[in-house]
Design a protein around this motif. Sequence first.
Motif, PDB file in Angstrom:
ATOM      1  N   GLY A 144       2.956  -5.130  -5.485  1.00 17.41           N
ATOM      2  CA  GLY A 144       1.743  -4.328  -5.448  1.00 17.41           C
ATOM      3  C   GLY A 144       1.527  -3.457  -6.671  1.00 17.41           C
ATOM      4  O   GLY A 144       0.467  -3.542  -7.323  1.00 17.41           O
ATOM      5  N   CYS A 151       0.816  -1.228   0.000  1.00 15.86           N
ATOM      6  CA  CYS A 151       0.000   0.000   0.000  1.00 15.86           C
ATOM      7  C   CYS A 151       0.843   1.268   0.000  1.00 15.86           C
ATOM      8  O   CYS A 151       0.649   2.152  -0.856  1.00 15.86           O
ATOM      9  N   THR A 192      -6.277  -2.642  -3.360  1.00 14.63           N
ATOM     10  CA  THR A 192      -5.272  -2.226  -2.381  1.00 14.63           C
ATOM     11  C   THR A 192      -5.869  -2.183  -0.979  1.00 14.63           C
ATOM     12  O   THR A 192      -5.251  -2.643  -0.006  1.00 14.63           O
TER      13      THR A 192
END
Length: 408
Positions: A362, A235, A382
């Motif tokens: 990510g 994140c 996310t």
Amino acid sequence: MRDSTRRSSTTPPEKIPIPGEIKVLIGSAFVIAIGFGLVSPVLPAYARSFDVGVAAASLVVSAFAFFRLVFAPAGGALVTRLGERPVYLTGLLVVAASSLATAFAQSYAQLLVLRGLGGIGSTMFTVSALALLVRLAPPTIRGRVSSAYASSFLVGGMLGPVFGGALATFGLRLPFVAYAVALVLAAAVVGFRLSGAALRPPADAPPRPPMLLREALAHPTYRACLASAFANGWCNFGVRVAVLPQFAVAVHDETWVAGVSLALAAAGTAATLQVAGRVADRTGRRPLVLVGLVVTALGLGLIGLSGDLLVLLVLSAVSGVGAGLVNPGQQAAVADVVTAERSGGTVLSTFQMAQDAGAIGGPILVGVVADQVGYGWAFATTAAVSLLALLPWLRAPETLPRVEEPAG
């Protein structure tokens, strides 16, 4: 498993001073972060100067992170075998040598290899720095120490690009030379101030074997820390840095919006770190991480639905607050599990690997989601990662050492 950090103390956490050795590490982190910031804004342009495209220039940035990830297990083993101080100093010097050599690269291939090798040194000093903080920080102020260290690195990282951009006006190679010099100076100061004897247990203390990874994995709080580290990397070090700026430009068609969004997120983290460490030492590690993961999910999850500029900027700051809450709590919890009496290089490197894996994976996976179904679903994904990391923390025991008030 008995948690040996749960011992009594009669001194309130806020009245315990941060040891001088840790202040040296905090100062070194500031210098290292400034140096890293010197080269980060000029590295893509430097790579493009070798007549390569955007993808190839981006690969140079990714190579550093990739080598950090794959070398982490070896870095942890070195800390266990050789000790924190020599690995820390060697790591700084490896990155310094890599940066200096990068300044004189004669081809794109040389640049790629030399920059990648710097990731090896980065892992060495990152894991050993965490091990030093575990070894040197009094158990009841681990949250405050983690916050101070993270704040130093964050502020240095914010100032570095400003200086780097100014140095780049004299040539794209100069920031890399300045980075190398900064690292050598940091190594000299740390090497002088941290003696090996200060890191060894007392002569009359019974020997404690290094903590094995399987031993740490048996502790539910360590498993929870791995989950939150992965989510935090995904994140706050991945999507927020790589995808948020692209969303800001795509929606508002102004590049300055991306810069302001990142600056507000960093400011939110910096402001929160000032109090989060003290809360972790007074209230506990677990509540701080739980709240931080929820705040992160709200901040980043709703960004994909924000078409208004003010909402975007506010949510960016909120996501930064989430990062400022998670970091001190989870790092202090890992230190509580390892304890100051034992070394745990592999345990700490695995924790670092979890965060790096999230930071690398990510942006790639969320980028694919954004391309296929849009930014709204990308940021919702996310948020889901952050919320999933809550589950192991709901079952994890608190590791904060007890503080007993002196008898009146």
